[in-house]
Scaffold this active site. Structure first.
Site, PDB file in Angstrom:
ATOM      1  N   THR A 117       9.763   3.735  13.983  1.00 56.68           N
ATOM      2  CA  THR A 117      10.199   2.362  13.718  1.00 56.68           C
ATOM      3  C   THR A 117      10.446   2.165  12.229  1.00 56.68           C
ATOM      4  O   THR A 117       9.727   2.727  11.385  1.00 56.68           O
ATOM      5  CB  THR A 117       9.146   1.343  14.199  1.00 56.68           C
ATOM      6  OG1 THR A 117       9.487   0.029  13.734  1.00 56.68           O
ATOM      7  CG2 THR A 117       7.753   1.686  13.692  1.00 56.68           C
ATOM      8  N   HIS A 158       2.445  -0.908  14.152  1.00 57.91           N
ATOM      9  CA  HIS A 158       3.178  -0.162  13.130  1.00 57.91           C
ATOM     10  C   HIS A 158       2.295   0.916  12.487  1.00 57.91           C
ATOM     11  O   HIS A 158       2.778   2.005  12.150  1.00 57.91           O
ATOM     12  CB  HIS A 158       3.720  -1.116  12.066  1.00 57.91           C
ATOM     13  CG  HIS A 158       4.814  -2.012  12.550  1.00 57.91           C
ATOM     14  ND1 HIS A 158       4.605  -3.338  12.859  1.00 57.91           N
ATOM     15  CD2 HIS A 158       6.125  -1.775  12.805  1.00 57.91           C
ATOM     16  CE1 HIS A 158       5.737  -3.879  13.272  1.00 57.91           C
ATOM     17  NE2 HIS A 158       6.682  -2.952  13.249  1.00 57.91           N
TER      18      HIS A 158
END
Length: 607
Positions: free
Chosen positions: A358, A396
């Site tokens: 990501t 994340h």
């Protein structure tokens, strides 16, 4: 239960000591549904009694529905299992039983020849009944060889069964939202049958440097938003595809009371429809990659040339709901990826890992974002190092840990890997998912799994103001779902070298949240929809106005042809949202998860 009944009936007709062995086999088969019920926390005595009564009826498909805690029709629920899986379980169990019996000199017979393992070697009545009962409820192509019993050559059609074997139970203890509605996730070790004419091994040559175009691609997380579109795209491009998925994304919807804007068919119906439309098969392995035994079986069975890894909890808000979701996100994502790395090392060392990362790993630094690496000069010395990471959620952070683990194993074990740091994906249609409604992809619009542009389009369609978090200057990279599948194919067809850890930034355009809201507003006006925008308190901890300039040239150099966000595409997205607006639950639109208010106490959702 069907098999136990058939074996028990055979025992009654068999004279001598052999009948005792057959009776014991019947009791062992009956223990399987009993164990499943016990492990699910259900009343096994009551359920087995009801199940036995159902199976005394003609052609019953009854089985244990662990979700509702009752006896249900397995055919209606779409629960089935592959012939080879059940066949392998019973062959192994039978051989173990025979070994014990031979020690006691009750049965004296030679071990089965390996070439006869496809069927019971002696074409007895028991063998034929077992073959019938083991058949799944889908058509089977049984190729008859010289060693195949004649009776089986005459019985190569499909036979229904409701018995599920080799079930790895993975309780979802910490993720239940309501004590009265506790659910458990079951990882079923299942695989589709190999098609006639296909070879079990890879067709590509195994080298230590470049490798030819892979032909066998395992898509972990192939039932999800990116995974389903990618699986169909690769199958359509004549790759042999296997989906590995524990179907937990569907479980999240049940947990949180969410639903896709589009109606989603079961994974089995999706694959059957794809086969009927294209005559192309997709292999299916249902199980959890955190279960290394299951993953090992999938690797050794399918023997992938490339693995596309989407199989992670992919929502930042979900990871910030409470402690249990934060733990689950990191355990599932980091440990699952470690298992994949070990599986490649142990079973397919030349396999190319294509991992979905990501852009959120980078954060929002006040300098340009490079593709994975940055060359710096410090105190007169220069080096190229991994680009600094500034993750903004537990989700994340799990991706950052993944990147570090993959980079290390590439260096230590010589694994070849490509990390696709993907931006925010929008859209729902690809060439393949448009072919039939049963192939529709999911379309999330809620505050937990919905991405910004998809959420805005749904909000506009139902007349809800567009919800801009804070000042709306948050800028990110975006790409169409059609470009996601294109990027994955490019990475697969241009694999990394042995020991190489490549990083590609996977997006096509940059927009701020305010820019997206403006684009949706203009598109809505063209369709006669009045669109309003409101600013809501930002539930996240992030910069709301910042510099953002990320490089994204490597995939373009490999041949990516981007689908940019045009007026026609926005019109299509809005029209799609309008088409299904009756399925929108407006209670799910507003953000409900706060980065600052996350606590240790499990957060529940009322029905």
């Amino acid at each position: 239960m069907v098999m136990a009944k058939a074996v028990d009936e055979l025992a009654r007709k068999t004279p001598g000591k052999k009948s005792h062995a057959i009776e014991a086999f019947s009791r062992a088969l009956l223990a399987i549904p009993t164990t499943i019920a016990d492990n699910a926390g259900l009343d096994s005595a009551e359920l087995i009694a009801r199940l036995r009564a159902e199976h005394h009826k003609k052609e019953s498909n009854a089985g244990i529905d662990v979700i509702t805690g009752s006896v249900g029709d397995m055919a209606e629920l779409g629960i089935s299992e592959a012939f080879k899986v059940k066949q392998g379980v019973l062959l192994s169990a039978t051989e173990a039983a025979e070994m014990i019996l031979r020690v006691d000199e009750i049965i004296t017979c030679a071990p089965r020849r390996r070439e006869d393992r496809i069927y019971y070697s002696a074409g007895t009545e028991l063998d034929v009944k077992m073959a019938h009962l083991l058949s799944a409820s889908c058509p089977l192509n049984i190729s008859c060889s010289k060693t195949t019993p004649k009776s089986l050559k005459q019985s190569s059609s499909s036979f229904p069964t409701s018995l599920t074997l080799r079930t790895s139970i993975q309780p979802f203890k910490t993720l239940s939202l309501n004590k009265n509605n506790t659910k458990k996730l079951f990882s079923v070790r299942a695989t589709t049958l190999q098609q006639p004419g296909t070879k079990p091994g890879s067709t590509s040559s195994q080298t230590s440097g470049e490798q030819p175009r892979p032909t066998r691609v395992m898509v972990i997380g192939g039932d999800g938003y990116c995974g389903w579109a990618t699986s169909l795209h690769l199958s359509n491009k004549n790759y042999e595809v296997a989906i590995v998925d524990n179907l937990v994304r569907r479980h999240f919807d049940d947990q949180l009371g969410l639903d896709s804007l589009t109606p989603i068919s079961s994974i089995h119906d999706r694959i059957r429809r794809w086969r009927s439309l294209t005559q192309k098969d997709i292999n299916l392995y249902i199980g959890d990659v955190c279960d290394f035994e299951f993953l090992s079986e999938a690797f050794t069975s399918f023997k992938p040339d490339a693995v596309v890894h989407f199989g992670e909890q992919r929502s930042a808000p979900y990871s910030m709901i409470d402690r249990s979701r934060a733990l689950y996100t990191q355990q599932n994502n980091v440990l699952g990826t470690l298992n994949v790395l070990f599986a490649i090392k142990e079973f397919s060392e030349d396999c190319h890992l294509v991992k979905l990362g990501t852009m959120g790993e980078y954060g929002t630094p006040n300098i340009d974002i490079e593709e994975g690496y940055i060359t710096i000069t410090h105190n007169g010395r220069t080096d190229t190092l991994p680009y600094p990471k500034q993750a903004s959620s537990f989700y994340h952070l799990s991706k950052v840990h993944d990147s570090n683990n993959i980079a290390f194993t590439c260096k230590a074990w010589g694994i070849r890997a490509t990390d696709l740091n993907q931006g925010v994906v929008y859209g729902v249609r690809t060439d393949e998912t448009e072919m039939h409604e049963e192939l529709y992809n999911r379309f999330d619009y809620d505050g937990i799994f919905g991405t910004a542009l998809n959420r805005f389009c749904v909000q506009a369609a139902v007349g809800h103001p567009l919800t801009v978090y804070g000042k709306g200057g948050q800028t990110r990279g975006y790409l169409d779902i059609r470009d996601t599948v294109q990027c994955v194919e490019l990475a697969i067809s241009n694999p990394a070298k042995r020991g190489e850890f490549r990083v590609f930034n996977q997006f096509t355009e940059q927009f701020s949240v305010n820019q997206l809201a403006s684009l949706v507003t203009k598109a809505g006006e063209k369709l006669g929809i009045e669109v309003q925008t409101i600013s809501v308190p930002n539930p996240r901890v992030e910069a709301e106005e910042h510099y953002y300039n990320a490089k994204h040239t490597k995939l373009i150099e490999l041949g990516l042809e981007p689908h940019l966000l045009s007026d026609s595409l926005l019109d299509s997205l809005l029209n799609f949202a309008v088409q299904f607006k009756d399925r929108v639950d407006t209670k799910q639109i507003m953000p409900s998860v706060s980065w600052r208010k996350i606590g240790a106490k499990p957060k529940t959702v009322s029905a």
